[in-house]
Design a protein around this motif. Structure first.
Motif, mmCIF file in Angstrom:
data_model
loop_
_atom_site.group_PDB
_atom_site.id
_atom_site.type_symbol
_atom_site.label_atom_id
_atom_site.label_comp_id
_atom_site.label_asym_id
_atom_site.label_seq_id
_atom_site.Cartn_x
_atom_site.Cartn_y
_atom_site.Cartn_z
ATOM 1 N N CYS A 43 9.921 0.514 -9.152
ATOM 2 C CA CYS A 43 11.049 1.280 -8.646
ATOM 3 C C CYS A 43 11.611 2.027 -9.848
ATOM 4 O O CYS A 43 11.050 1.953 -10.945
ATOM 5 C CB CYS A 43 12.108 0.372 -8.009
ATOM 6 N N ALA A 101 7.085 5.710 -9.040
ATOM 7 C CA ALA A 101 7.667 4.783 -8.067
ATOM 8 C C ALA A 101 7.175 5.040 -6.644
ATOM 9 O O ALA A 101 7.563 4.322 -5.727
ATOM 10 C CB ALA A 101 9.195 4.871 -8.116
ATOM 11 N N TRP A 119 14.370 2.842 -4.712
ATOM 12 C CA TRP A 119 13.128 2.367 -4.106
ATOM 13 C C TRP A 119 12.670 3.298 -3.000
ATOM 14 O O TRP A 119 13.496 3.828 -2.245
ATOM 15 C CB TRP A 119 13.347 1.000 -3.452
ATOM 16 N N TRP A 124 10.944 -0.996 -0.421
ATOM 17 C CA TRP A 124 12.171 -1.793 -0.404
ATOM 18 C C TRP A 124 12.118 -2.823 0.728
ATOM 19 O O TRP A 124 12.476 -3.985 0.536
ATOM 20 C CB TRP A 124 13.395 -0.900 -0.263
#
Length: 147
Positions: A43, A101, A119, A124
């Protein structure tokens, strides 16, 4: 300081509109100057600049002869980018960090005290499922901790 998860969208240019509830704090704390960097969890971390500076100093003061330390320095300091909130509270997430990410349009900004995590929404959700499953057990330092 910063807490809770907020679903947000990146626009076509990769800009993130910082939720209104955080803008005033960020303006007073750092005049909207933020640092975005990579996190080992895939992330992004977003720090107010004054919060990031002692972290960066500490990382840079560590021995570069330790391979694990050097890898962490490369990841965190080597990917750190200065960004600034614009007049309407947006920040541009650098393309290289968006790619790192795996960020698409739908993301989640997660307050983590003095910083944020950013995220991809799907990642997530997987992270939350994993956390709820206590896949790795409860950490020893949390034994006896009560909510």
């Amino acid at each position: 300081m910063f807490r809770g998860g907020t679903p947000v969208s990146l626009d076509n240019k990769g800009r993130l509109a910082v939720p209104a509830r955080y803008r005033e704090t960020l303006i007073s704390l750092c005049a909207g100057h933020l640092i975005v960097t990579a996190d080992p969890s895939k992330c992004l971390l977003i720090y107010p600049q004054p919060v990031w500076e002692p972290i960066e100093q500490k990382l840079n003061s560590l021995s570069s002869f330790n391979p694990q330390t050097r890898s962490l320095q490369r990841l965190l300091v080597g990917n750190a980018c200065d960004v600034e909130m614009d007049g309407v509270g947006r920040i541009l997430v650098p393309p290289s960090l968006r790619a790192f990410a795996g960020l698409n349009k739908e993301v989640v900004l997660v307050g983590q005290g003095a910083k944020f995590e950013l995220w991809d929404s799907e990642k997530w959700n997987l992270q939350m499922e994993s956390a709820l499953a206590f896949r790795d057990g409860i950490p020893q330092e949390l034994e006896g901790f009560s909510l």
